[in-house]
Design a protein around this motif. Structure first.
Motif, PDB file in Angstrom:
ATOM      1  N   TYR A  47       1.774  35.867  17.822  1.00 19.94           N
ATOM      2  CA  TYR A  47       2.606  37.055  17.690  1.00 19.94           C
ATOM      3  C   TYR A  47       3.655  36.803  16.615  1.00 19.94           C
ATOM      4  CZ  TYR A  47       0.555  38.120  22.189  1.00 19.94           C
ATOM      5  OH  TYR A  47      -0.339  38.364  23.204  1.00 19.94           O
ATOM      6  N   LYS A  48       3.926  37.851  15.836  1.00 18.92           N
ATOM      7  CA  LYS A  48       4.903  37.742  14.761  1.00 18.92           C
ATOM      8  C   LYS A  48       5.539  39.108  14.549  1.00 18.92           C
ATOM      9  CE  LYS A  48       5.139  36.521   9.888  1.00 18.92           C
ATOM     10  NZ  LYS A  48       4.394  36.139   8.707  1.00 18.92           N
ATOM     11  N   LEU A  49       6.824  39.106  14.209  1.00 19.45           N
ATOM     12  CA  LEU A  49       7.502  40.369  13.910  1.00 19.45           C
ATOM     13  C   LEU A  49       6.932  40.967  12.627  1.00 19.45           C
ATOM     14  CD1 LEU A  49      11.188  39.305  14.613  1.00 19.45           C
ATOM     15  CD2 LEU A  49       9.922  41.052  15.864  1.00 19.45           C
ATOM     16  N   THR A  50       6.729  42.269  12.617  1.00 27.45           N
ATOM     17  CA  THR A  50       6.343  42.981  11.397  1.00 27.45           C
ATOM     18  C   THR A  50       7.629  43.180  10.581  1.00 27.45           C
ATOM     19  OG1 THR A  50       6.764  45.131  12.398  1.00 27.45           O
ATOM     20  CG2 THR A  50       4.512  44.256  12.614  1.00 27.45           C
ATOM     21  N   PRO A  51       7.518  43.575   9.314  1.00 28.01           N
ATOM     22  CA  PRO A  51       8.746  43.861   8.553  1.00 28.01           C
ATOM     23  C   PRO A  51       9.632  44.903   9.255  1.00 28.01           C
ATOM     24  CG  PRO A  51       6.887  43.670   7.061  1.00 28.01           C
ATOM     25  CD  PRO A  51       6.329  43.620   8.467  1.00 28.01           C
ATOM     26  N   ASP A  52       9.025  45.970   9.786  1.00 27.83           N
ATOM     27  CA  ASP A  52       9.795  46.982  10.543  1.00 27.83           C
ATOM     28  C   ASP A  52      10.413  46.367  11.795  1.00 27.83           C
ATOM     29  OD1 ASP A  52       9.206  48.982   8.755  1.00 27.83           O
ATOM     30  OD2 ASP A  52       7.742  49.994  10.032  1.00 27.83           O
ATOM     31  N   GLY A  53       9.634  45.514  12.452  1.00 32.57           N
ATOM     32  CA  GLY A  53      10.100  44.871  13.676  1.00 32.57           C
ATOM     33  C   GLY A  53      11.274  43.940  13.429  1.00 32.57           C
TER      34      GLY A  53
ATOM     35  N   LYS B 226      15.565  39.212  24.943  1.00 34.59           N
ATOM     36  CA  LYS B 226      15.278  37.769  24.954  1.00 34.59           C
ATOM     37  C   LYS B 226      14.015  37.454  24.152  1.00 34.59           C
ATOM     38  CE  LYS B 226      17.542  36.550  29.289  1.00 34.59           C
ATOM     39  NZ  LYS B 226      17.336  36.146  30.677  1.00 34.59           N
ATOM     40  N   VAL B 227      13.024  38.331  24.241  1.00 39.36           N
ATOM     41  CA  VAL B 227      11.781  38.141  23.483  1.00 39.36           C
ATOM     42  C   VAL B 227      12.068  38.332  21.990  1.00 39.36           C
ATOM     43  CG1 VAL B 227       9.430  38.976  23.093  1.00 39.36           C
ATOM     44  CG2 VAL B 227      10.320  38.803  25.429  1.00 39.36           C
ATOM     45  N   LEU B 228      12.831  39.375  21.656  1.00 41.75           N
ATOM     46  CA  LEU B 228      13.186  39.608  20.245  1.00 41.75           C
ATOM     47  C   LEU B 228      13.987  38.436  19.688  1.00 41.75           C
ATOM     48  CD1 LEU B 228      14.171  43.399  20.328  1.00 41.75           C
ATOM     49  CD2 LEU B 228      12.052  42.389  19.428  1.00 41.75           C
ATOM     50  N   ALA B 229      14.936  37.928  20.477  1.00 43.91           N
ATOM     51  CA  ALA B 229      15.748  36.787  20.032  1.00 43.91           C
ATOM     52  C   ALA B 229      14.858  35.570  19.775  1.00 43.91           C
ATOM     53  CB  ALA B 229      16.825  36.462  21.062  1.00 43.91           C
ATOM     54  N   ALA B 230      13.873  35.353  20.651  1.00 45.00           N
ATOM     55  CA  ALA B 230      12.946  34.220  20.478  1.00 45.00           C
ATOM     56  C   ALA B 230      12.149  34.381  19.182  1.00 45.00           C
ATOM     57  CB  ALA B 230      12.013  34.108  21.676  1.00 45.00           C
ATOM     58  N   LEU B 231      11.673  35.601  18.916  1.00 47.13           N
ATOM     59  CA  LEU B 231      10.911  35.855  17.692  1.00 47.13           C
ATOM     60  C   LEU B 231      11.796  35.738  16.449  1.00 47.13           C
ATOM     61  CD1 LEU B 231       8.758  38.833  18.981  1.00 47.13           C
ATOM     62  CD2 LEU B 231       7.848  36.635  18.194  1.00 47.13           C
ATOM     63  N   LEU B 232      13.070  36.048  16.583  1.00 44.41           N
ATOM     64  CA  LEU B 232      13.999  35.979  15.448  1.00 44.41           C
ATOM     65  C   LEU B 232      14.437  34.553  15.126  1.00 44.41           C
ATOM     66  CD1 LEU B 232      16.317  39.077  15.968  1.00 44.41           C
ATOM     67  CD2 LEU B 232      14.867  38.620  13.983  1.00 44.41           C
ATOM     68  N   GLU B 233      14.212  33.599  16.052  1.00 50.36           N
ATOM     69  CA  GLU B 233      14.591  32.206  15.784  1.00 50.36           C
ATOM     70  C   GLU B 233      13.963  31.742  14.474  1.00 50.36           C
ATOM     71  OE1 GLU B 233      13.418  29.886  19.167  1.00 50.36           O
ATOM     72  OE2 GLU B 233      14.899  30.836  20.462  1.00 50.36           O
ATOM     73  N   ASP B 234      12.720  32.130  14.255  1.00 48.55           N
ATOM     74  CA  ASP B 234      12.021  31.818  13.011  1.00 48.55           C
ATOM     75  C   ASP B 234      11.109  33.005  12.713  1.00 48.55           C
ATOM     76  OD1 ASP B 234      10.653  30.891  10.848  1.00 48.55           O
ATOM     77  OD2 ASP B 234      10.007  29.020  11.750  1.00 48.55           O
TER      78      ASP B 234
ATOM     79  N   ALA C 276       4.868  49.713  19.400  1.00 47.33           N
ATOM     80  CA  ALA C 276       5.976  50.276  18.628  1.00 47.33           C
ATOM     81  C   ALA C 276       5.879  49.884  17.155  1.00 47.33           C
ATOM     82  CB  ALA C 276       7.303  49.797  19.210  1.00 47.33           C
ATOM     83  N   GLY C 277       4.953  48.975  16.843  1.00 45.72           N
ATOM     84  CA  GLY C 277       4.819  48.530  15.463  1.00 45.72           C
ATOM     85  C   GLY C 277       5.814  47.442  15.082  1.00 45.72           C
ATOM     86  N   TRP C 278       6.465  46.839  16.080  1.00 47.05           N
ATOM     87  CA  TRP C 278       7.465  45.795  15.820  1.00 47.05           C
ATOM     88  C   TRP C 278       6.837  44.405  15.746  1.00 47.05           C
ATOM     89  CZ3 TRP C 278      12.642  46.650  18.876  1.00 47.05           C
ATOM     90  CH2 TRP C 278      13.134  47.930  18.598  1.00 47.05           C
ATOM     91  N   VAL C 279       5.702  44.245  16.426  1.00 43.50           N
ATOM     92  CA  VAL C 279       5.054  42.933  16.507  1.00 43.50           C
ATOM     93  C   VAL C 279       3.582  43.089  16.167  1.00 43.50           C
ATOM     94  CG1 VAL C 279       4.284  41.157  18.175  1.00 43.50           C
ATOM     95  CG2 VAL C 279       6.656  41.916  18.179  1.00 43.50           C
TER      96      VAL C 279
END
Length: 112
Positions: free
Chosen positions: A78-84, A16-24, A55-58
């Protein structure tokens, strides 16, 4: 991947957190915003964000703001890294496939 990253177990809560970060994916999101988007209380959200950071995802950084002038405390963004970004898309796609299998086939073959 470097040896410093820790693997992430993608639970429903994490997804759910990943999905929220992926919205934009380009947007920097702060805690309250992510609590609303994921439906998680702070006690669930922040430990997940910390795991994703390790984990280096955020990536996370404090905004440069004067709390007095802003009339509120500084926010941590908070923002996703390219790897994340790659990992989040991969994990959510895998989760979707598992769900489709559990529900009996692909979305195209299921009756509406």
């Amino acid at each position: 991947m470097s040896g410093m990253t820790t693997p992430v177990r993608v639970t429903t809560a994490v997804s759910k957190v990943l999905a929220a970060l992926l919205e934009d994916p380009e947007a920097e999101r702060y805690g309250l915003d992510l609590m609303r988007a994921s439906g998680h209380p702070s006690g669930t959200l922040y430990p997940i964000l910390l795991r994703l950071q390790r984990a280096g995802w955020v990536q996370a950084e404090w905004e440069d703001v004067d709390p007095v002038a802003a009339g509120r405390p500084a926010r941590r963004y908070y923002k996703l890294t390219p790897d994340g970004l790659v990992a989040a898309r991969t994990e959510l796609a895998a989760l979707r496939r598992q769900l489709d299998r559990a529900l009996g086939g692909s979305p195209e073959t299921r009756p509406a």
